[in-house]
Write a protein that holds these residues in place. Structure first.
Motif, PDB file in Angstrom:
ATOM      1  N   SER A 165      25.675 -23.548 -14.756  1.00 28.52           N
ATOM      2  CA  SER A 165      24.756 -22.462 -14.421  1.00 28.52           C
ATOM      3  C   SER A 165      23.453 -22.953 -13.797  1.00 28.52           C
ATOM      4  O   SER A 165      22.910 -22.302 -12.897  1.00 28.52           O
ATOM      5  CB  SER A 165      24.430 -21.638 -15.672  1.00 28.52           C
ATOM      6  OG  SER A 165      25.585 -21.141 -16.279  1.00 28.52           O
TER       7      SER A 165
ATOM      8  N   CYS B 235      22.829 -23.083 -10.060  1.00 27.32           N
ATOM      9  CA  CYS B 235      22.850 -21.764  -9.415  1.00 27.32           C
ATOM     10  C   CYS B 235      21.449 -21.160  -9.318  1.00 27.32           C
ATOM     11  O   CYS B 235      21.246 -20.168  -8.609  1.00 27.32           O
ATOM     12  CB  CYS B 235      23.773 -20.810 -10.172  1.00 27.32           C
ATOM     13  SG  CYS B 235      25.507 -21.329 -10.183  1.00 27.32           S
TER      14      CYS B 235
ATOM     15  N   SER C 219      30.653 -20.812  -9.234  1.00 27.06           N
ATOM     16  CA  SER C 219      31.163 -19.587  -9.854  1.00 27.06           C
ATOM     17  C   SER C 219      32.644 -19.717 -10.186  1.00 27.06           C
ATOM     18  O   SER C 219      33.124 -19.145 -11.179  1.00 27.06           O
ATOM     19  CB  SER C 219      30.936 -18.392  -8.931  1.00 27.06           C
ATOM     20  OG  SER C 219      31.669 -18.533  -7.727  1.00 27.06           O
TER      21      SER C 219
ATOM     22  N   ALA D   5      29.954 -14.844 -13.458  1.00 25.32           N
ATOM     23  CA  ALA D   5      30.520 -15.684 -12.396  1.00 25.32           C
ATOM     24  C   ALA D   5      30.792 -14.857 -11.144  1.00 25.32           C
ATOM     25  O   ALA D   5      30.554 -15.316 -10.019  1.00 25.32           O
ATOM     26  CB  ALA D   5      31.813 -16.337 -12.892  1.00 25.32           C
TER      27      ALA D   5
ATOM     28  N   ILE E 239      27.504 -14.213  -9.425  1.00 20.95           N
ATOM     29  CA  ILE E 239      27.031 -15.420  -8.735  1.00 20.95           C
ATOM     30  C   ILE E 239      27.813 -15.638  -7.442  1.00 20.95           C
ATOM     31  O   ILE E 239      27.265 -16.090  -6.432  1.00 20.95           O
ATOM     32  CB  ILE E 239      27.149 -16.644  -9.669  1.00 20.95           C
ATOM     33  CG1 ILE E 239      26.111 -16.535 -10.801  1.00 20.95           C
ATOM     34  CG2 ILE E 239      26.945 -17.951  -8.904  1.00 20.95           C
ATOM     35  CD1 ILE E 239      26.265 -17.590 -11.880  1.00 20.95           C
TER      36      ILE E 239
ATOM     37  N   ASN F 170      21.839 -14.795  -7.799  1.00 21.55           N
ATOM     38  CA  ASN F 170      22.289 -15.831  -8.739  1.00 21.55           C
ATOM     39  C   ASN F 170      21.340 -16.008  -9.918  1.00 21.55           C
ATOM     40  O   ASN F 170      21.744 -16.513 -10.971  1.00 21.55           O
ATOM     41  CB  ASN F 170      22.405 -17.180  -8.019  1.00 21.55           C
ATOM     42  CG  ASN F 170      23.533 -17.209  -7.013  1.00 21.55           C
ATOM     43  OD1 ASN F 170      24.232 -16.220  -6.824  1.00 21.55           O
ATOM     44  ND2 ASN F 170      23.703 -18.337  -6.359  1.00 21.55           N
TER      45      ASN F 170
END
Length: 198
Positions: free
Chosen positions: A44, A47, A59, A133, A136, A144
């Protein structure tokens, strides 16, 4: 697991890695069964950066992690994934970065409302991870940020067994869903108006 204990464990593991490629199984073992939570944080965090393409790639990893949270509730990695190797330098750097990150977070976390951040959390954390996900992956400007923050909070909450922090992660996820739905609805309306469908 106490955050300080985990940070020290990861720091020791980084310094004790043998020469040559390191199997993912060794990295998972260094986490003492908390590899899923740390993987949430690791996938994560990038992102959050405004780098084109990063979210789209990671993702997919987050979607795979969501499936593992649902289907693989074991402390050990799935056998096929456990045999994957990483360069020693990259593995050591990842362990050291996680250790420093957990050191900084330790004063803000503690074990509380543990049923919300225990083993049973995977039943609802898996679909939440998959939903984040998807957000994103979608090409939404700055889309994101909130999903990534939500998943990072969830990962730390799992590590610290901090139910209050997990509630915060769910709240941020709800905000991410709401803001993304609003953006998509406005985009649809604007596109329809341009094409004369409205």
């Amino acid at each position: 697991m106490h955050m300080n204990h985990l940070a020290n464990r990861l720091r020791d593991a980084a310094g004790a890695l043998p020469p040559g490629p390191v199997p993912l199984a060794a990295l998972a073992e260094a986490h003492g069964g908390a590899w899923q939570a740390s993987l949430l944080v690791l996938l994560s965090a990038p992102c959050l950066l405004p780098i084109p393409g990063v979210g789209s790639v990671l993702s997919l990893g987050l979607a795979l992690l969501a499936a593992m949270l649902w289907l693989w509730p074991h402390e050990a990695l799935p056998p096929r994934l456990a045999r994957v190797h990483l360069p020693r330098e990259g593995a050591a750097r990842s362990l050291d970065l996680l250790a420093r990150f957990y050191d900084r977070l330790q004063p803000m976390t503690r074990s509380r409302w543990t049923p919300l951040a225990g083993r049973t959390a995977r039943w609802w954390l898996a679909p939440l991870t998959l939903a984040m996900a998807v957000l994103i992956f979608l090409p939404i400007p700055f889309g994101n940020l909130l999903p990534a923050v939500s998943l990072m909070l969830a990962g730390v909450a799992l590590l610290a067994r901090d139910g209050v922090l997990m509630l915060g992660a769910v709240g941020v996820a709800a905000g991410a869903l709401a803001s993304s739905a609003t953006f998509l609805a406005l985009g649809w309306q604007a596109g329809a108006a341009l094409l004369g469908w409205a």
